[in-house]
Scaffold this motif. Structure first.
Motif: not given
Length: 418
Positions: A75-77, A122-129, A99-111
């Motif tokens: 999508v970013g591409a 979002a990380a993939g989209t921003c990386s492609a941009w 930067a924002l989504v990397t901080f957010g990943a610290a609290w990501a769990t399968h729950d």
């Protein structure tokens, strides 16, 4: 990382002394790609085994989050062309998002499964941009400053970023994955601030002046580039299987994170050094020849993994793929700029989209085969076999096209001389 330098003037310098400013642009490009690709795209790979160990995710969640990142990258591409008038805007927006989504990943769990999916998307989209916009912006600025020969150095940033993220995950293997995500978030934020302060303002008016002097078809048409997009997409398919599964395969062989975690820093180190090696050893080669050679060597990695999965084979595969995918990326994106010199953002976007489709196809193929076996091969074996065949076929086409082009006229050599 890189020491934050004083801000540059708001516009591109017009005096003859461009060396210092060009160096600042190159460093900013390196940092941008290190943050976007090393953290936004690839940090999840060495961290996934640690998150599995910590119990924050399970294997199903990890696979789906990885797939969400691939879709986000596509999508970013496809949307990176939004920033064709001012790619610097997409560059800064993408870096802040990483930067924002990397901080957010610290609290990501399968729950909170949906939360993790959205973050990786979002990380993939921003990386492609960032990849598309940094390539377009930096190459354009360096060309305006008559220092385009330094452009190849920018792509060492991807390998540097992978090596940094992989080393942090490796040395911090006895930390929680959550702590490592926070550390990477701080690095990404510092890098985003550095790029924002050190990159001169992009002059879209100068780009329009260049475009106005070219035939309309040359300035806007993407016709005739389909084969390049396909080859670039095959490269995405060829690299994604080893890049996704190497740390996990190594973990199955050796559970110690200080051992299995080494595969990813090696991958990144090979990616960074290979770009410099190409600059020194292949400076007189055409971009197509460099791309074809890198793609051909990459084909050896899935071929090796098809018959050997011992630790030594994983290490060699990491070096083979890591040592070629950024050389192919660099040569391919520089070739895109050569094809559309006035504003390559659209072609860069299409090629990156093709790459994203290729890397999505790899995990999808494995998912479709599932636990089944055909002719004694499992899903990963078939993915390796198909990858090797496609990489070999596109290598042959690129080399044949090099010969045809050489027969008509000599191509411009690779602009990466250090």
């Amino acid at each position: 990382m890189v020491v934050i330098m004083a801000s540059m003037n708001a516009t591109i310098p017009t005096q003859p002394d461009h060396t210092k400013h060009a160096r600042q642009i190159v460093i900013a490009g390196i940092v941008a790609l290190a943050i976007a690709m090393g953290i936004g795209r690839f940090a999840f790979t060495p961290l996934m085994p640690l998150m599995l160990r910590d119990g924050t995710i399970d294997a199903v969640s990890g696979t789906e989050w990885a797939a969400a990142n691939y879709v986000g990258y596509l999508v970013g591409a496809l949307t990176a062309s939004w920033f064709s008038a001012n790619p610097q805007r997409g560059l800064h927006l993408g870096l802040l998002g990483v930067a924002l989504v990397t901080f957010g990943a610290a609290w990501a769990t399968h729950d909170v499964h949906l939360y993790g999916l959205l973050l990786r998307f979002a990380a993939g989209t921003c990386s492609a941009w960032v990849l598309v916009c940094a390539s377009s912006c930096c190459l354009q600025l360096l060309e305006q400053m008559k220092t385009l020969s330094q452009s190849g150095r920018i792509y060492t940033g991807v390998g540097c970023g992978i090596a940094i993220a992989g080393t942090i995950a490796w040395l911090g293997g006895y930390q929680t994955a959550q702590a490592i995500w926070v550390e990477l978030g701080f690095i990404a934020l510092v890098g985003a601030i550095f790029v924002q302060r050190s990159m001169p303002a992009y002059s879209s008016s100068q780009s329009r002046v260049v475009a106005s002097t070219l035939p309309k078809a040359q300035a806007t048409s993407l016709k005739g580039h389909t084969a390049l997009i396909v080859c670039y997409g095959v490269m995405g398919f060829g690299y994604i299987i080893p890049a996704t599964y190497l740390p996990t395969l190594a973990k199955q062989l050796v559970p110690d994170p200080l051992i299995f975690g080494l595969t990813w820093p090696l991958f990144g180190l090979a990616a960074g050094l290979s770009v410099l090696a190409a600059a020194v050893c292949l400076a007189s080669w055409s971009r197509r020849a460099v791309w074809a050679s890198a793609q051909g060597i990459m084909a050896l990695a899935p071929l090796l993994l098809l018959f050997h999965t011992e630790l030594w084979a994983l290490v060699i595969a990491a070096i083979l793929v890591g040592g070629t995918f950024m050389v192919a990326t660099m040569a391919g994106l520089q070739l895109a700029r050569e094809q559309m010199p006035e504003n390559p953002t659209k072609l860069l976007s299409r090629m990156t989209a093709g790459f994203a489709v290729g890397q999505i196809a790899g995990p999808v193929l494995i998912w479709m085969i599932g636990e089944n076996k055909f002719m004694g091969w499992d899903a990963l074996d078939w993915a390796h076999a198909i990858s090797a065949c496609l990489l070999a076929a596109t290598t042959a086409w690129l080399f044949s096209d090099v010969k045809k082009k050489h027969g008509r006229k000599a191509q411009e050599p690779l602009n990466t001389k250090v």
